[in-house]
Design an enzyme around this catalytic site. Sequence first.
Site, PDB file in Angstrom:
ATOM      1  N   LYS A  97       1.149  -1.100  -0.103  1.00 16.07           N
ATOM      2  CA  LYS A  97       0.049  -0.264  -0.189  1.00 16.07           C
ATOM      3  C   LYS A  97       0.557   1.158   0.328  1.00 16.07           C
ATOM      4  O   LYS A  97       0.517   2.439  -0.183  1.00 16.07           O
ATOM      5  CB  LYS A  97      -0.905   0.627   1.416  1.00 16.07           C
ATOM      6  CG  LYS A  97      -1.820  -0.834   1.041  1.00 16.07           C
ATOM      7  CD  LYS A  97      -3.248  -0.755   1.819  1.00 16.07           C
ATOM      8  CE  LYS A  97      -3.559  -2.190   1.458  1.00 16.07           C
ATOM      9  NZ  LYS A  97      -3.675  -3.569   2.090  1.00 16.07           N
TER      10      LYS A  97
HETATM   11  C1  LIG Z   1      -4.236  -4.276   1.148  1.00 14.90           C
HETATM   12  C2  LIG Z   1      -3.389  -5.558   0.834  1.00 14.90           C
HETATM   13  C3  LIG Z   1      -3.932  -6.492  -0.039  1.00 14.90           C
HETATM   14  C4  LIG Z   1      -5.109  -6.849  -0.749  1.00 14.90           C
HETATM   15  O1  LIG Z   1      -5.623  -5.399  -1.782  1.00 14.90           O
HETATM   16  P1  LIG Z   1      -6.111  -5.041  -3.032  1.00 14.90           P
HETATM   17  O2  LIG Z   1      -6.085  -4.275  -3.209  1.00 14.90           O
HETATM   18  O3  LIG Z   1      -7.485  -5.612  -1.969  1.00 14.90           O
HETATM   19  O4  LIG Z   1      -5.980  -6.402  -4.104  1.00 14.90           O
HETATM   20  C5  LIG Z   1      -2.850  -7.623  -0.148  1.00 14.90           C
HETATM   21  N1  LIG Z   1      -1.938  -7.842   0.605  1.00 14.90           N
HETATM   22  C6  LIG Z   1      -1.411  -7.063   1.067  1.00 14.90           C
HETATM   23  C7  LIG Z   1      -0.779  -7.108   2.092  1.00 14.90           C
HETATM   24  C8  LIG Z   1      -2.355  -5.980   1.638  1.00 14.90           C
HETATM   25  O5  LIG Z   1      -1.942  -5.340   2.635  1.00 14.90           O
END
Ligand SMILES: *Cc1c(COP(=O)(O)O)cnc(C)c1O
Length: 467
Positions: free
Chosen positions: A112
């Site tokens: 993120k």
């Molecule tokens: C938020 C997150 C995801 C999922 O991301 P999406 O945008 O829902 O596909 C996968 N792995 C981690 C470690 C995350 O923090």
Amino acid sequence: MKYISTRGGAPRLAFDDVLLTGLARDGGLYVPDSWPTFSPDDWRALRGLSYSELATRVMLPFVGGAIPEAEFADMVADAYRGFGHPAVAPLRQLGDGLWLMELFHGPTLAFKDMAMQVLGRLFDHVLTRRGERVTIVGATSGDTGSAAIEACRDRDAIECFILFPHGRVSEVQRRQMTTVDAPNIHCIALSGHFDDCQDAVKGMFNDMAFRDAHRLSAVNSINWARIMPQIAYYVAAAVALGAPDREIGFAVPTGNFGNIFAAYAARRMGLPIRRMIIGSNANDILTRTLDNGVMAMGTVVPTLSPSMDIQVSSNFERMLFELFDRDGAALAEAMAGFRATGQLALGAARWESLRALFDACRLDDSGTREAMGRWHRATGDSLDPHTAVGVEAAVRRWRDPAVPVVAMATAHPAKFPDAVVAATGMRPALPERMADLFERPERYTVLTNDLEAVQGHVATVLDGRRP
Ligand SMILES: *Cc1c(COP(=O)(O)O)cnc(C)c1O
């Protein structure tokens, strides 16, 4: 470039307004009114650029002149400067034709950061230019909170309050939030569960007088500016492995469809992506949609990969918009039906279009643990549980041996140490730059689960911050 809502009933906006607005007024999500395209020579011209130079070029058409090019380039360079790897998002080969792209070298060790670090700077830039300030409030069960905090820290036009359930987030997660030493960051440990935190945030937004007085805002996952920076790493991977002169595939562990939608966007821009593979945990609404042609709401079960524990994949609406041939009115009606019945049948033609682009694979916790153990024995390296879901999806579903497939590593194993220890017997170490996380002083306020108390605290803190 202008942006339109997936439900066809909100004003067309320029990039800077979409950034500050987030969700469209008709309940839809903003998408570009047309996809910009790169020619094969445009892709080739990206070879050899630094990550931030490449990302700037990929994003510029989406910014559409709303921010001057040189300032935008500076913001992007600054966003990735603090990452713990010189390549920002390095590629590693796992096997024959199988690659891993590490998206976890940012300040909170999860993917993120790749978007949030850009988003925070964009917010600050646009607000400052307009002479405005906002108060970001958010609830977190662990992961998103720290990414938002790192994105907002030290930004002049932003105050940031993050609520987390007291005693119910891991120590690493709590410390990643509470040890951030920035005067505009305010962590609240609420006695209660994650749902109580979410309710408190909703309560603040629903109190219009409070909301307006303090200019509340959010940096949620449906903001277009969370998707846009993610397109760049798909391009970087593809170009590094020979695009546009060679095809490529991606496997992505996903819950909200936010990460993998960026791969779709790159494909619409002309990147030769053969297929994309969705990796689901037990909360498998996306895999079931692919398998059955019907999107059907389920109940959330907790898993080893908590950042994918969702009931509805909110960003999938952007994909539905394309499957509905960008007919916002028709999609608005279908989404109303989904809200009423918990189901949305795609119909044969749309289902087929979806299956031409995507494959999907569900992995439950025992499969995840087994995959983590196997990769650890084979390579000596640990995968975090989210990444293991993506890698295993690539192994099980990729059917084009001549085309390389890249699995997206969405978190550093040290972010989920207990799951890694259980699967491999080894405790993953924090990266050097965070090795003192457990010695840093913490700063947070414990509040009872009471909306008035939370609002009172927020107002008092803001009073003290504004001369
Ligand atoms: C938020 C997150 C995801 C999922 O991301 P999406 O945008 O829902 O596909 C996968 N792995 C981690 C470690 C995350 O923090």
